[in-house]
Design an enzyme around this catalytic site. Structure first.
Site, short mmCIF file in Angstrom:
data_model
loop_
_atom_site.label_atom_id
_atom_site.label_comp_id
_atom_site.label_asym_id
_atom_site.label_seq_id
_atom_site.Cartn_x
_atom_site.Cartn_y
_atom_site.Cartn_z
N ASP A 178 0.83 -1.20 0.00
CA ASP A 178 0.00 0.00 0.00
C ASP A 178 0.87 1.26 0.00
O ASP A 178 1.54 1.55 0.98
CB ASP A 178 -0.88 -0.04 1.26
CG ASP A 178 -1.90 1.09 1.27
OD1 ASP A 178 -1.99 1.85 0.28
OD2 ASP A 178 -2.61 1.22 2.28
N ASP A 382 -1.91 6.11 -6.34
CA ASP A 382 -2.16 5.24 -5.20
C ASP A 382 -2.27 3.79 -5.67
O ASP A 382 -3.00 3.50 -6.61
CB ASP A 382 -3.47 5.70 -4.53
CG ASP A 382 -3.81 4.87 -3.31
OD1 ASP A 382 -2.89 4.37 -2.65
OD2 ASP A 382 -5.02 4.72 -3.01
#
Ligand SMILES: *[C@@H]1O[C@H](CO)[C@@H](O)[C@H](O)[C@H]1NC(C)=O
Length: 504
Positions: A178, A382
């Site tokens: 992440d 992201d």
């Protein structure tokens, strides 16, 4: 204008003439739209022609050939695909054993995006102290008290994981990776409150000779406040530092902040890696053992290993859930000649996110009439957001141009946040208008066909972009668009690079 002339030479000549006029008169709107019609005839330069089957996930894992994974790289695997070792695959070869829960994925994606936006708006300008949202960590470990199921200051989970090894002797653990959060954590025995079920055995620190707790008086413990959004707590008996982290979808992890030996590959070992040893964990982490935080704040993997990898990492997300990509640490991996870099921007002071300057979009060879100022609320890239979110003023023209380019295909019902879908089941080859994203520094990134479409099923293939609620919130480049691109984060040098054809 007459339809395509029969003489191919004449056609080529006319096309050249049109391109000439396009550059000369591109200010003139009606002329531009006339040109667009003509340009759409030039299918082979401005469309991807892809077999329908290449858009659909296959039911078996298409591993890369042996040796094609770089030394020191981790394999990147989709949580729900046939390459995932986290699932119990039935022996039946029917593709139904790999059904991907699309509506669930898209719903979680909304939760992630709204928590990104709330994090960014909180850290913009006036700094609120959000005591009301703080987690009472010591109670969370006791087990009697539930954490408030509020939208936290952090994010929900992504869909790709890597497998690393922790401890001595080392134990394999699959962690979601992440770029939008910082703390790395895994579930730990004895699971003082609760652990969700994971595929690999839960890490037991008492069986590892290299594990140690971080003391609550240490500076490392106090770093947790900014990285998790919650002040750490202190265990009464051993003065061990206790962390707590909440994600946007009400997932959370609470436990001991600790250090341990982390093994990336046989040649890459990180000693004294700071991580969360979770004693109370809940949420949508699938069967993974936890999370690998690749954000920008000091306790992220990237910052902790700065001396070793120079704050450089790169990854490639595979085109389909039935293939694997890679995650590489350090600069040795990438062939810089083919990577085009754009400067990193800081979207808000001290946030986890990687900001970029997004300048525009082209579709089917035509730049959309959207000015760079449309993106003035900032852009982040992201790994955990699925669908790219655009300002409404950019999404509208993109959708209209895409619909025009796809007009020969029958429409299908919208799904969740995706409003432009087609039934492609009757076609062997699909012509998809090419989409190019432009970033500061003249960096143009042409997306793969699989980076433009979100395939729910062959009768429902959708444009994989969605509008933000309004123009005041940040653009997010999601992971569908990142597929097959090698993306290099050179954080030390303040730049992010893109290379098409990074993986299959
Ligand atoms: C870490 O702290 C916890 C909580 O106080 C304790 O139970 C555990 O034994 C400690 N582990 C080590 C290796 O010191």
């Amino acid at each position: 204008m007459a339809s395509s002339p029969s003489n191919p030479l004449l056609f080529a000549f006319l096309s050249l003439v049109f391109f000439f006029f396009f550059f000369v008169f591109s200010e003139n709107k009606s002329f531009v739209s006339a040109i667009r019609e003509e340009v759409s005839e030039l299918q082979f330069t401005h469309h991807h022609h892809v077999p329908l089957t290449s858009l659909l996930p296959s039911s078996s894992c298409n591993s890369p050939p042996l040796g094609s994974i770089r030394k020191g790289s981790l394999q990147v695997v989709h949580k729900h695909g046939p390459c995932s070792t986290l699932k119990h695959h039935t022996s039946s070869s029917s593709s139904s054993s790999f059904i991907i829960p699309h509506s669930e994925i898209l719903k979680q994606d909304e939760a992630r995006v709204s928590s990104i936006h709330s994090t960014l708006s909180k850290s913009h300008g006036h700094h609120h102290h959000h005591h009301d949202e703080e987690v009472d960590i010591s109670k969370g470990l006791g087990g009697q008290d539930k954490l408030p199921a509020k939208s936290g200051s952090l994010l929900g989970t992504g869909n790709y994981f890597v497998t690393v090894a922790l401890g001595s002797p080392k134990r394999e653990l699959s962690l979601i990776f992440d770029t939008g959060s910082d703390l790395t954590w895994t579930q730990c025995r004895p699971c003082a409150s609760s652990c969700y079920s994971q595929k690999e055995p839960i890490f037991d620190p008492s069986l590892s000779s290299s594990y140690s707790n971080i003391s609550c008086s240490s500076s490392q413990c106090s770093q947790l406040s900014s990285s998790t959004g919650n002040d750490p707590a202190c265990s009464k008996s051993t003065r061990a530092c206790i962390y707590g982290i909440q994600y946007g979808d009400s997932s959370f992890s609470i436990g001991y902040f600790a250090k341990e030996k982390l093994t990336i590959s046989s040649t890459d070992v990180v000693e004294d890696f700071l991580f969360g040893c979770g004693q109370n964990n809940q949420g949508l982490f699938g069967s993974t053992a936890g999370l690998l935080g690749l954000g920008r704040r000091p306790i992220s993997f990237v910052e902790q290993t700065a001396h070793k990898y120079n704050k450089v990492f790169s990854y490639c997300l595979p085109s389909r859930a039935s293939a694997v990509g890679y995650l590489t640490f350090g600069g040795g991996g990438y062939s810089s000649g083919n990577v085009k870099f754009t400067p990193l921007s800081s979207i808000s002071q001290g946030s986890s996110f990687y900001g970029l300057d997004f300048t525009g979009i082209s579709i089917a060879g035509v730049k959309l009439p959207v000015s760079a100022s449309t993106f003035s609320s900032g852009t982040i890239i992201d790994s955990g957001t699925v669908i790219t979110r655009l300002p409404p003023a950019a999404y509208g023209p993109l959708r209209d141009a895409f619909r025009k380019g796809m007009s020969k295909y029958p429409k299908a019902a919208p799904v969740s946040i995706l409003d432009t879908c087609y039934d492609l089941s009757k076609y062997k080859i699909v012509a998809v208008p090419k989409v190019t994203l432009s970033f500061a520094g003249g960096v143009n990134v042409e997306l793969d066909a699989r980076g433009i479409l979100y395939v729910v099923r062959e009768t429902q293939v959708c444009l994989a972009f969605s509008p933000n609620r309004d123009s005041s919130i940040a653009t997010i480049i999601g992971n569908v668009q990142q597929k097959t691109l090698e993306i290099v984060y050179d954080v030390g040098a303040g730049k992010v690079g893109f290379r098409p054809g990074g993986c299959i």
